[in-house]
Each structure stands twice: as structure tokens, then as C-alpha cells.
Design an enzyme around this catalytic site. Structure first.
Site, PDB file in Angstrom:
ATOM      1  N   HIS A  55       0.820  -0.961   0.391  1.00 33.77           N
ATOM      2  CA  HIS A  55       0.394  -0.037  -0.041  1.00 33.77           C
ATOM      3  C   HIS A  55       1.030   1.014  -0.184  1.00 33.77           C
ATOM      4  O   HIS A  55       1.568   1.103   1.020  1.00 33.77           O
ATOM      5  CB  HIS A  55      -0.753  -0.059   1.609  1.00 33.77           C
ATOM      6  CG  HIS A  55      -2.077   0.887   1.155  1.00 33.77           C
ATOM      7  ND1 HIS A  55      -3.464   0.834   1.152  1.00 33.77           N
ATOM      8  CD2 HIS A  55      -1.570   2.207   1.169  1.00 33.77           C
ATOM      9  CE1 HIS A  55      -4.141   1.809   0.909  1.00 33.77           C
ATOM     10  NE2 HIS A  55      -3.568   3.237   1.071  1.00 33.77           N
ATOM     11  N   HIS A  57       1.691   5.245  -2.327  1.00 31.94           N
ATOM     12  CA  HIS A  57       0.926   6.561  -2.771  1.00 31.94           C
ATOM     13  C   HIS A  57       2.702   6.717  -3.451  1.00 31.94           C
ATOM     14  O   HIS A  57       2.537   8.033  -3.050  1.00 31.94           O
ATOM     15  CB  HIS A  57      -0.136   7.578  -2.046  1.00 31.94           C
ATOM     16  CG  HIS A  57      -1.523   7.029  -1.523  1.00 31.94           C
ATOM     17  ND1 HIS A  57      -2.637   6.832  -2.161  1.00 31.94           N
ATOM     18  CD2 HIS A  57      -0.991   6.354  -0.674  1.00 31.94           C
ATOM     19  CE1 HIS A  57      -3.767   6.424  -1.373  1.00 31.94           C
ATOM     20  NE2 HIS A  57      -2.349   6.187  -0.219  1.00 31.94           N
ATOM     21  N   GLN A 150     -10.080   9.337  -5.494  1.00 30.04           N
ATOM     22  CA  GLN A 150      -9.261   9.795  -4.182  1.00 30.04           C
ATOM     23  C   GLN A 150     -10.010  10.500  -3.969  1.00 30.04           C
ATOM     24  O   GLN A 150     -10.977  10.451  -2.492  1.00 30.04           O
ATOM     25  CB  GLN A 150      -8.040  10.748  -4.659  1.00 30.04           C
ATOM     26  CG  GLN A 150      -7.583  11.418  -4.064  1.00 30.04           C
ATOM     27  CD  GLN A 150      -7.441  10.537  -2.111  1.00 30.04           C
ATOM     28  OE1 GLN A 150      -6.204  11.030  -2.443  1.00 30.04           O
ATOM     29  NE2 GLN A 150      -7.836  10.473  -1.059  1.00 30.04           N
ATOM     30  N   HIS A 208      -9.506   1.556  -0.129  1.00 32.31           N
ATOM     31  CA  HIS A 208      -9.321   2.517   1.251  1.00 32.31           C
ATOM     32  C   HIS A 208     -10.684   2.445   1.883  1.00 32.31           C
ATOM     33  O   HIS A 208     -11.686   2.941   1.338  1.00 32.31           O
ATOM     34  CB  HIS A 208      -8.879   3.769   0.625  1.00 32.31           C
ATOM     35  CG  HIS A 208      -7.526   4.435   0.757  1.00 32.31           C
ATOM     36  ND1 HIS A 208      -7.058   4.149  -1.107  1.00 32.31           N
ATOM     37  CD2 HIS A 208      -6.659   4.971   0.728  1.00 32.31           C
ATOM     38  CE1 HIS A 208      -5.681   4.390  -1.121  1.00 32.31           C
ATOM     39  NE2 HIS A 208      -5.532   4.659   0.226  1.00 32.31           N
ATOM     40  N   GLU A 211     -11.288   4.559   5.798  1.00 34.30           N
ATOM     41  CA  GLU A 211     -10.272   4.981   6.544  1.00 34.30           C
ATOM     42  C   GLU A 211     -10.763   6.532   7.080  1.00 34.30           C
ATOM     43  O   GLU A 211     -10.345   7.618   6.683  1.00 34.30           O
ATOM     44  CB  GLU A 211      -9.119   5.416   5.614  1.00 34.30           C
ATOM     45  CG  GLU A 211      -8.048   6.013   6.561  1.00 34.30           C
ATOM     46  CD  GLU A 211      -6.654   6.281   5.304  1.00 34.30           C
ATOM     47  OE1 GLU A 211      -7.228   6.727   4.032  1.00 34.30           O
ATOM     48  OE2 GLU A 211      -5.608   6.736   5.368  1.00 34.30           O
ATOM     49  N   ASP A 307       1.341   3.265   2.884  1.00 33.54           N
ATOM     50  CA  ASP A 307       1.185   3.918   2.479  1.00 33.54           C
ATOM     51  C   ASP A 307       1.774   5.637   1.746  1.00 33.54           C
ATOM     52  O   ASP A 307       1.377   5.780   0.748  1.00 33.54           O
ATOM     53  CB  ASP A 307       0.336   4.119   3.357  1.00 33.54           C
ATOM     54  CG  ASP A 307      -1.314   5.032   3.388  1.00 33.54           C
ATOM     55  OD1 ASP A 307      -1.520   5.166   1.836  1.00 33.54           O
ATOM     56  OD2 ASP A 307      -2.068   5.767   4.940  1.00 33.54           O
TER      57      ASP A 307
END
Ligand code: FE2
Length: 422
Positions: A55, A57, A150, A208, A211, A307
């Protein structure tokens, strides 16, 4: 005759073995006498399969401070900040930052990464950039790209269309962010929609999911239902699942068997969860990490994800999955020796399983990728987070560091106590 021979390493299970490599494959493991074009003396140090991060970005990484720092430290300000940055960042800038991060990763023995790529902006420069990075590093680092809406599949006007466009461009995995849709119902509908897309295209699915500190954020329940309905099983992963930290125990006792029934996997991200969650609390302040040990007790595969590194959400990071496991170990209170050892397995084998990596491991026939650490065993590696002395990817040495073998030699103390000196 091997191309490469790693002599005298200690494997994660404690056995001593040599590893012979021919081409990009492990040819033999055991007590090996054959010649090799190059011999690497592991000298009893830990030889592990490479670290894996399920995971990340990468479109946002190494952008800390652009266009400014996250003043509140919250997830929502991070998302808003990234919303500005993705409109001004060029493809070249994103590629340069991501490739630089990949260099860091390789030096840490991190050789496979699943990265969520923001598909919100219609220009899809993020996707263009990450597809280029994936191709550029393919010889030594495996990247999996996730089509990640997103700003929401439905909340953003072209959210759904852009996920499909990204998948058509060659992105590997379907994403999702149900807790960020406008309503609980739209969040649930987004999951039904995305599960269908993943099933129809035969793709993996990584969401996701929940969260948030909101105990009523129960999208993981719908996700597990859809994974079961479509038979996605271990091809599906719930990332974060932080709301489970705050849920009522009775509800969790119903939820865990549903997640186990689906065979989906879970990816908490301890560095980021401990940093971003609990920001609306006074005291007691919640940790915001999902129920790791309880999920594992149900047989659900749980990995540790990184992350973020130096981006709108997180101001630190070094691409070291041992840092990630170290934080996870503390926050989840996994301090029994067996639990600490499991934390090491989570950032290697379990993460590889979650990503569906083929031929991963230190057995004959596996891909010849491994890392030699300046530590004697997995728990010592977690304690020291030591130098990676040698990193081999697909049969080639891709990073080396000279042995910093400083040892304390105090009277009455064993001479083998290692310290990271200097
Ligand atoms: Fe994430």
C-alpha cells in the site's frame, strides 16, 4: 557453476544455508560446494526474501512541502493539499520523484510495491506518470498500480469514468474509497459497482476502506459481502480498516467471521494510521489502527503497508518496511516473540501473498530476489533496523553496503553484541 552464490546466510526460520543463483532464478538452497562467478559471504547474517509494500502512493511521494505543508495534520487537509498539487505537478516531476523513491526502496531491499494512483483529475497525468515509472523500474522492482478514485467514485463528476479509463490504459488493480462518497448508501453502492468491475475484468481489488475514526463507518461489511458474492477471495484487500478500532465489540464479533468467510485480506498502515487518526479526539486519544491480532486469529491474512513517505499526509519516511513493522508491532502490542517474528513475515511473505506475487521466496525455482541484513534473525532485524548489506533483484546485485561491523568489546560482556555505531 552458479552465477551468484550467497554463502552462509541465516534464513528467517533460523536454518543456515547457501543460496545458488543461475540467471534470474534460485537454483539451489542448502550446503553448496559448487563454483560461482561471484560469491557473497553472508557470514551468518539474515538472508530474507525481499521486503514488499502492498500500500503506497507513489504519485504523491517526495513532495513534502509542495505547495505547502499540512498544518492540521489531518487526512482531510492532506487530501485537499494533494488536490492542489496534482493540478500543478507535471508528468516529468512525478516520474522523477517516484524513480528517486524507487532507488530508496531498492537500497532498503524493498522490491515490490502496490501503489494507488489517483484517477480523479480528467488529465490523468498521474496515471501516465506511474505507467512510465512502472516500465522504467521493471528490471529490478515490481510495481502494481491501483486505479484509485481519491475524490470518490460518485462524488467526483467523472470519478467512475476515469477509473475505467485508467484500467483501459493498463492500470492493474481496481481501487475504491467508500467512506469518502457523499452518503453511506452511495459508499455501499460504489463497492457493489467496483466489485462487479473487478470480477468482470478478472482484476484484483484493493479498497481504501473505512479510513476514519467513525465507528459507524461499516463499509467493510459490504465489501466482504461483495467479495463473497463474486468469489474474489484473496484477490481483494481492505486497506486501512481503521474504523474497526472504534467499533463496538459486539458488532465486531459479527463482522470478523464475515471478513474471514470472504477470504479477503487486510492492509493496515501503522505509520499513517497512528499519525492521522484520533485527530478529532481530546483524551483518551484513539490509536486508529485496525484490530490486527483479532483479524489474524480468524485466519485473515494481514500485512503491513507503508502508505506515505514525505507527502501531504506524512512528513517522514525512508522506504524501510522495518520501520513500518516496528511501528505496527508497538501500536498493535505484538510483543510476544512469536508476534514479533510474525511482524517480519507480514512485511515479506504475507505482503507478497496479498499482492499475488508469483515465485516469491527462497526456494529453488523462485525468482532470485533477496536481501542480506546486518542482523542475525528477524526479531533482531526489527530491533536494529540494520543496514541492508546486499540486495539482489532478479539475479542481479542492485545495492551493496560495506559491513559496519562495529561491536562492543567491554570487559565481561559478550563480544558479539552489535551496535549501530557511527
Ligand atoms: Fe492510502
Amino acid at each position: 557453476m552458479f552465477d551468484l552464490l550467497v554463502k552462509g546466510g541465516t534464513l528467517p526460520d533460523g536454518t543456515r544455508a547457501d543460496i545458488g543463483i543461475t540467471g534470474d532464478r534460485i537454483a539451489a538452497v542448502g550446503k553448496l560446494e559448487a563454483e560461482a562467478a561471484r560469491v557473497i559471504d553472508a557470514g551468518g547474517d539474515l538472508v530474507s526474501p525481499p521486503f514488499v509494500d502492498p500500500h503506497f502512493h507513489m504519485d504523491a511521494t517526495l513532495s513534502y512541502g509542495l505547495p505547502r505543508v499540512n498544518a492540521s495534520g489531518t487526512l482531510l487537509e492532506g487530501i485537499a493539499l494533494w488536490g492542489e498539487l496534482r493540478e500543478i505537478a507535471t508528468v516529468d516531476e512525478m516520474v522523477e520523484r517516484a524513480v528517486r523513491y524507487c532507488d530508496w526502496a531498492v537500497s532498503m531491499g524493498l522490491l515490490a510495491i502496490r501503489t494507488h494512483v489517483d484517477t480523479t483529475p480528467d488529465h490523468l497525468r498521474t496515471v501516465e506518470a506511474m505507467l512510465e515509472v512502472k516500465a522504467r523500474v521493471a528490471a529490478y522492482l515490481d510495481l502494481q498500480l491501483v486505479a484509485f478514485p481519491q475524490d470518490g467514485l460518485y462524488r467526483s463528476k467523472t470519478g467512475r469514468q476515469n477509473v475505467l479509463r485508467a484500467l483501459d490504459m493498463g492500470v492493474d488493480v481496481v481501487g475504491g474509497i467508500p467512506h469518502f462518497e457523499r452518503t453511506m448508501e452511495e459508499g455501499a453502492e460504489s463497492l457493489r459497482d467496483l466489485a462487479r468491475i473487478a470480477a468482470e475484468r478478472g482484476l484484483m481489488w484493493d479498497v481504501h476502506c473505512d479510513e476514519t475514526d467513525d465507528p459507524m463507518s461499516r463499509h467493510v461489511e459490504t465489501m466482504a459481502r461483495e467479495v463473497t458474492r463474486h468469489g474474489l477471495g484473496g484477490r481483494a484487500a481492505g486497506s486501512h480498516l481503521t474504523s474497526m478500532h472504534s467499533m463496538d465489540n459486539y458488532y465486531v464479533s459479527k463482522l470478523l467471521p464475515l471478513i474471514a468467510e470472504s477470504s479477503m485480506t487486510a492492509i493496515p498502515n501503522p505509520l499513517i494510521n497512528i499519525t492521522l487518526q484520533g485527530r478529532h479526539d481530546t483524551y483518551p486519544k484513539r490509536r486508529g489502527l485496525t484490530r490486527v491480532k483479532e483479524l489474524q486469529a480468524m485466519g485473515i491474512p494481514v500485512g503491513w503497508g507503508q502508505d506515505c513517505v514525505l507527502d501531504p499526509w506524512y512528513s517522514l519516511g525512508t522506504a524501510d518496511m522495518l520501520d513500518v513493522a516496528f511501528m505496527g508491532l508497538h501500536v498493535a502490542q505484538m510483543t510476544h516473540p512469536a508476534e514479533m517474528a510474525r511482524c517480519f513475515t507480514m512485511v515479506t511473505e504475507t505482503n507478497a501473498q496479498i499482492m499475488g506475487l508469483q515465485d516469491y521466496g527462497l526456494r529453488p525455482g523462485c525468482q532470485a530476489s533477496l536481501v542480506v541484513l546486518d542482523a542475525g534473525n528477524p526479531v533482531e532485524a526489527l530491533r536494529l533496523r540494520p543496514d541492508r548489506l546486499c540486495v539482489i533483484s532478479k539475479g542481479k546485485v542492485v545495492a551493496e553496503r560495506s559491513r559496519n561491523d562495529a561491536r562492543l568489546a567491554l570487559p565481561g560482556r559478550p563480544g558479539s553484541v552489535r551496535r549501530r555505531l557511527g
